[in-house]
Write a protein that holds these residues in place. Structure first.
Motif, PDB file in Angstrom:
ATOM      1  N   MET A 109       0.844  -1.184   0.000  1.00 23.94           N
ATOM      2  CA  MET A 109       0.000   0.000   0.000  1.00 23.94           C
ATOM      3  C   MET A 109       0.889   1.247   0.000  1.00 23.94           C
ATOM      4  SD  MET A 109      -3.016   1.406   0.146  1.00 23.94           S
ATOM      5  CE  MET A 109      -4.114   0.082   0.654  1.00 23.94           C
ATOM      6  N   GLU A 110       0.562   2.207  -0.864  1.00 23.57           N
ATOM      7  CA  GLU A 110       1.291   3.471  -0.935  1.00 23.57           C
ATOM      8  C   GLU A 110       0.329   4.607  -0.602  1.00 23.57           C
ATOM      9  OE1 GLU A 110       4.131   5.962  -4.068  1.00 23.57           O
ATOM     10  OE2 GLU A 110       3.136   4.106  -4.679  1.00 23.57           O
ATOM     11  N   VAL A 111       0.777   5.537   0.236  1.00 24.56           N
ATOM     12  CA  VAL A 111      -0.062   6.644   0.696  1.00 24.56           C
ATOM     13  C   VAL A 111       0.678   7.954   0.476  1.00 24.56           C
ATOM     14  CG1 VAL A 111      -1.210   7.707   2.680  1.00 24.56           C
ATOM     15  CG2 VAL A 111      -1.228   5.222   2.424  1.00 24.56           C
ATOM     16  N   GLU A 112      -0.049   8.985   0.037  1.00 28.57           N
ATOM     17  CA  GLU A 112       0.498  10.336  -0.079  1.00 28.57           C
ATOM     18  C   GLU A 112      -0.364  11.301   0.716  1.00 28.57           C
ATOM     19  OE1 GLU A 112       2.659  10.362  -4.478  1.00 28.57           O
ATOM     20  OE2 GLU A 112       0.782  11.453  -4.161  1.00 28.57           O
ATOM     21  N   ILE A 113       0.284  12.226   1.415  1.00 29.44           N
ATOM     22  CA  ILE A 113      -0.394  13.302   2.138  1.00 29.44           C
ATOM     23  C   ILE A 113       0.128  14.615   1.581  1.00 29.44           C
ATOM     24  CG2 ILE A 113      -0.773  14.405   4.364  1.00 29.44           C
ATOM     25  CD1 ILE A 113      -0.464  11.695   5.669  1.00 29.44           C
ATOM     26  N   ALA A 114      -0.790  15.525   1.249  1.00 34.97           N
ATOM     27  CA  ALA A 114      -0.399  16.792   0.642  1.00 34.97           C
ATOM     28  C   ALA A 114      -1.166  17.929   1.278  1.00 34.97           C
ATOM     29  CB  ALA A 114      -0.644  16.766  -0.863  1.00 34.97           C
ATOM     30  N   ALA A 115      -0.556  19.101   1.242  1.00 32.05           N
ATOM     31  CA  ALA A 115      -1.264  20.298   1.691  1.00 32.05           C
ATOM     32  C   ALA A 115      -2.406  20.583   0.731  1.00 32.05           C
ATOM     33  CB  ALA A 115      -0.302  21.481   1.748  1.00 32.05           C
ATOM     34  N   LYS A 116      -3.460  21.189   1.239  1.00 31.70           N
ATOM     35  CA  LYS A 116      -4.574  21.550   0.361  1.00 31.70           C
ATOM     36  C   LYS A 116      -4.077  22.572  -0.652  1.00 31.70           C
ATOM     37  CE  LYS A 116      -8.731  21.458   1.598  1.00 31.70           C
ATOM     38  NZ  LYS A 116     -10.080  21.710   2.124  1.00 31.70           N
TER      39      LYS A 116
ATOM     40  N   LYS B  24      -5.190  21.400   7.811  1.00 34.85           N
ATOM     41  CA  LYS B  24      -6.051  20.778   6.810  1.00 34.85           C
ATOM     42  C   LYS B  24      -5.185  20.254   5.681  1.00 34.85           C
ATOM     43  CE  LYS B  24     -10.318  23.352   7.730  1.00 34.85           C
ATOM     44  NZ  LYS B  24     -11.152  22.185   7.978  1.00 34.85           N
ATOM     45  N   VAL B  25      -5.261  18.955   5.431  1.00 36.12           N
ATOM     46  CA  VAL B  25      -4.466  18.318   4.392  1.00 36.12           C
ATOM     47  C   VAL B  25      -5.368  17.426   3.547  1.00 36.12           C
ATOM     48  CG1 VAL B  25      -2.347  18.371   5.763  1.00 36.12           C
ATOM     49  CG2 VAL B  25      -3.867  16.384   5.929  1.00 36.12           C
ATOM     50  N   ARG B  26      -4.765  16.789   2.543  1.00 39.73           N
ATOM     51  CA  ARG B  26      -5.463  15.809   1.720  1.00 39.73           C
ATOM     52  C   ARG B  26      -4.638  14.532   1.709  1.00 39.73           C
ATOM     53  NH1 ARG B  26      -5.860  17.579  -4.026  1.00 39.73           N
ATOM     54  NH2 ARG B  26      -3.661  18.014  -3.699  1.00 39.73           N
ATOM     55  N   TRP B  27      -5.281  13.378   1.478  1.00 38.90           N
ATOM     56  CA  TRP B  27      -4.545  12.128   1.365  1.00 38.90           C
ATOM     57  C   TRP B  27      -5.171  11.248   0.301  1.00 38.90           C
ATOM     58  CZ3 TRP B  27      -6.632   7.233   2.193  1.00 38.90           C
ATOM     59  CH2 TRP B  27      -7.900   7.205   2.763  1.00 38.90           C
ATOM     60  N   ARG B  28      -4.350  10.374  -0.250  1.00 41.65           N
ATOM     61  CA  ARG B  28      -4.834   9.396  -1.214  1.00 41.65           C
ATOM     62  C   ARG B  28      -3.972   8.151  -1.106  1.00 41.65           C
ATOM     63  NH1 ARG B  28      -2.963  11.513  -7.259  1.00 41.65           N
ATOM     64  NH2 ARG B  28      -0.719  11.591  -6.861  1.00 41.65           N
ATOM     65  N   SER B  29      -4.421   7.042  -1.673  1.00 42.91           N
ATOM     66  CA  SER B  29      -3.685   5.790  -1.556  1.00 42.91           C
ATOM     67  C   SER B  29      -3.877   4.944  -2.804  1.00 42.91           C
ATOM     68  CB  SER B  29      -4.160   5.000  -0.327  1.00 42.91           C
ATOM     69  OG  SER B  29      -5.512   4.624  -0.475  1.00 42.91           O
ATOM     70  N   ARG B  30      -3.029   3.944  -2.910  1.00 43.74           N
ATOM     71  CA  ARG B  30      -3.184   2.963  -3.981  1.00 43.74           C
ATOM     72  C   ARG B  30      -2.458   1.693  -3.567  1.00 43.74           C
ATOM     73  NH1 ARG B  30       0.730   5.106  -8.936  1.00 43.74           N
ATOM     74  NH2 ARG B  30       2.708   5.054  -7.797  1.00 43.74           N
ATOM     75  N   VAL B  31      -2.898   0.584  -4.131  1.00 48.03           N
ATOM     76  CA  VAL B  31      -2.202  -0.679  -3.921  1.00 48.03           C
ATOM     77  C   VAL B  31      -1.030  -0.701  -4.880  1.00 48.03           C
ATOM     78  CG1 VAL B  31      -2.397  -3.182  -3.989  1.00 48.03           C
ATOM     79  CG2 VAL B  31      -4.326  -1.800  -3.225  1.00 48.03           C
ATOM     80  N   ALA B  32       0.174  -0.917  -4.346  1.00 49.73           N
ATOM     81  CA  ALA B  32       1.391  -0.728  -5.120  1.00 49.73           C
ATOM     82  C   ALA B  32       1.448  -1.607  -6.357  1.00 49.73           C
ATOM     83  CB  ALA B  32       2.621  -0.984  -4.235  1.00 49.73           C
ATOM     84  N   ASP B  33       0.886  -2.835  -6.282  1.00 50.46           N
ATOM     85  CA  ASP B  33       0.975  -3.736  -7.423  1.00 50.46           C
ATOM     86  C   ASP B  33      -0.292  -3.740  -8.267  1.00 50.46           C
ATOM     87  OD1 ASP B  33      -0.703  -4.948  -5.678  1.00 50.46           O
ATOM     88  OD2 ASP B  33       0.281  -6.913  -5.698  1.00 50.46           O
ATOM     89  N   SER B  34      -1.166  -2.749  -8.036  1.00 52.85           N
ATOM     90  CA  SER B  34      -2.440  -2.700  -8.756  1.00 52.85           C
ATOM     91  C   SER B  34      -2.274  -1.989 -10.087  1.00 52.85           C
ATOM     92  CB  SER B  34      -3.502  -1.983  -7.923  1.00 52.85           C
ATOM     93  OG  SER B  34      -4.668  -1.799  -8.670  1.00 52.85           O
ATOM     94  N   SER B  35      -3.030  -2.412 -11.053  1.00 43.62           N
ATOM     95  CA  SER B  35      -3.019  -1.722 -12.335  1.00 43.62           C
ATOM     96  C   SER B  35      -3.880  -0.469 -12.304  1.00 43.62           C
ATOM     97  CB  SER B  35      -3.526  -2.657 -13.447  1.00 43.62           C
ATOM     98  OG  SER B  35      -4.847  -3.083 -13.161  1.00 43.62           O
ATOM     99  N   GLY B  36      -4.696  -0.316 -11.283  1.00 44.41           N
ATOM    100  CA  GLY B  36      -5.552   0.855 -11.151  1.00 44.41           C
ATOM    101  C   GLY B  36      -4.765   2.062 -10.685  1.00 44.41           C
TER     102      GLY B  36
END
Length: 529
Positions: free
Chosen positions: A1-8, A53-65
């Motif tokens: 699992m890969e996660v990113e957190i970014a400023a708004k 206040k931040v934003r976050w998103r994620s993805r499965v590292a081996d996923s094609s999505g």
């Protein structure tokens, strides 16, 4: 699992252009242990600030999505029960009556956030209908840049807020002294829908005790008061008025208190009611508009006693349509028309017959192409295509003839005497022109604009697009659209916008994720056209 957190993201103006700044705060990866479904990632200390206040998103590292959509997050440090938190006031620019007012209308799909009992106090409660509430004072107040005196935000069909700086300037010998008191005002409006037909009290408002679905609650708060040397500033009276139109009535026409009383105690509340029996059957549709203002009764110059918090009236539409069975009666924002958004990244589900995993990516890709590359769609046109429905941020209310919303056409498409039925007949002729991709288990012809609109195949001319997609993909998208019509109260000839995101791409930030829990797709795909 890969996660990113970014400023708004922030916007600034430079050389006549809007510059968008986005800053990645932290990113990390983690792997679940064998047999575990949860991944825990530790964010280094100091990367996040309390109340930030931040934003976050994620993805499965081996996923094609692709990545998930960005999700907003407010950081809150745990507080001791004996140590309450306290807001530190930040003085903003001095108010004046008649300043520039800026407006924001957010593109809306089907939201996910829960309701707050008092939107300006920040308390929350679990609800069976997700209104995506403006549920904290920060949601509205912090959306306004300090350089903007007053601000209006239409978040979605069920939430509106107004906020800004107010105050008076001391005048001596007909000359302003430069001494002025200031404060911040915030007004949050919540609309509601009812329960399913057949329940004990179907017209009771979902998520709010003691009111019915054709009522709206308006919370008013004044805080961040600064006397700035103004004599007896706390004793200056201030009146807040909604100036509601005739399609509804208010339990209070105004609330007038000294500024010192305003800043103490709970949020003030005004309830608006749109009585069903005021309007004709069968839908009992009524319009109610508000244009909030601040009135200073002791200001010497009568021309400066009144200040508006919005340049024009925000309109709401209440109805009790018998065709909306899941939400008996309700009110929605009318000034900004909602956007039906189809996300090609929507989670796939197994087909009940074939077991094949299917989503809505094929239909979403087709709608996206119809909206953004219409000249490359079937049927080919000898003239430039102008397929309607694409959202216009410059005209969220669809008021201009240059921007063409879709308009709902109710009726059974199997009935040739209805608009949907006529669209279906015309669609079948155009569908013969569409190539059939290889690999489809059950091909189905998808058309845009939808058969359930007045802009469909029967009247579209060349301004239509058809594509052959997987049957269940097509029908699942259609089921989501019908569920959205219900929750957004889209009735006969009601205008609305459309948008789509292709699989692997990120949806617009202001489109909430689809509320799939409220739409049953288990039966879709049983039959295709």
């Amino acid at each position: 699992m890969e996660v990113e957190i970014a400023a708004k993201p922030t916007k600034s103006f430079k050389a006549g252009k809007v510059i968008r700044d986005e800053h990645l705060t932290w990113s990390g990866q983690g792997t679940a242990k064998p047999g575990e479904a949860r991944v825990t990632l530790q964010i280094p200390e100091g990367k996040l600030q309390d109340a930030g206040k931040v934003r976050w998103r994620s993805r499965v590292a081996d996923s094609s999505g692709g990545w998930t959509r960005w999700q907003d997050l407010t950081i809150q440090q745990q507080q001791s029960a004996q140590t309450p938190t306290k807001e530190e006031p930040v003085d903003g620019p001095l108010p004046s009556r008649g300043p520039e007012t800026k407006q924001k209308a957010t593109r809306t799909g089907a939201p996910t956030a829960s309701l707050a009992e008092s939107p300006l106090a920040g308390t929350q409660a679990v609800q069976s209908f997700n209104y995506d509430r403006i549920d904290k004072q920060g949601d509205c107040q912090l959306s306004r840049e300090e350089s903007i005196a007053t601000w209006r935000w239409i978040k979605n069909s069920f939430n509106v807020c107004f906020t800004g700086r107010i105050g008076e300037t001391l005048v001596e010998n007909d000359l302003p002294t430069g001494i002025a008191w200031s404060a911040r005002v915030s007004i949050v409006v919540h609309t509601y829908v009812g329960h399913s037909a057949g329940t004990a009290d179907p017209t009771a408002a979902r998520g709010e005790a003691g009111i019915h679905s054709r009522q709206m609650k308006v919370w008013i708060k004044i805080d961040q008061f600064y006397p700035h040397g103004f004599p007896e500033a706390a004793g200056r009276p201030v009146s807040i008025r909604l100036s509601n139109s005739g399609g509804c009535f208010a339990d209070k026409q105004k609330i007038t208190e000294d500024i010192g009383d305003w800043i103490r105690g709970a949020d003030r509340l005004i309830t608006l009611t749109s009585p069903k029996d005021w309007f004709p059957a069968p839908d009992y549709k009524g319009f109610c508009g508000i244009k909030p203002s601040v009135y200073y009764p002791e200001t010497d110059d009568i021309n400066k006693r009144l200040g508006w918090l919005s340049p024009d009236r925000v309109e709401f539409r209440c109805d009790s349509s018998p065709r909306i069975l899941n939400h008996t009666g309700g009110c929605v924002v009318w000034s900004s028309r909602p956007v039906w958004h189809l996300d090609g990244n929507r989670a796939q589900t197994p087909d009940p017959v074939t077991g094949k995993m299917t989503g809505v990516d094929q239909t979403a890709a087709h709608i996206w192409k119809a909206l953004y590359e219409p000249d490359d769609t079937v049927p080919l046109s000898p003239v430039r295509k102008r397929i309607p429905g694409r959202y216009s941020e410059n005209d969220p209310g669809c008021a201009s003839e240059n921007n063409r919303c879709l308009t709902r056409a109710e009726g059974d498409r199997s009935d040739p005497d209805t608009v949907p039925g006529q669209n279906d007949i015309a669609r079948k002729k155009v569908c013969k022109l569409a190539p059939i991709p290889s690999g489809l288990q059950k091909p189905s012809c998808d058309e845009y604009p939808f058969a359930s609109t007045y802009e469909g195949a029967a009247s579209a001319g060349y301004n239509i697009s058809v594509a052959i997609v997987e049957c269940r993909d097509n029908n699942t998208a259609g089921g989501l659209l019908n569920g959205w019509y219900d929750r957004e109260r889209i009735l006969e000839k009601d205008p609305f916008w459309v948008d789509a995101t292709k699989k692997g791409e990120t949806p617009p930030e202001d489109v909430p994720p689809p509320d799939i829990a409220q739409v049953d797709t288990s039966g879709f795909g049983a039959s295709c056209r």
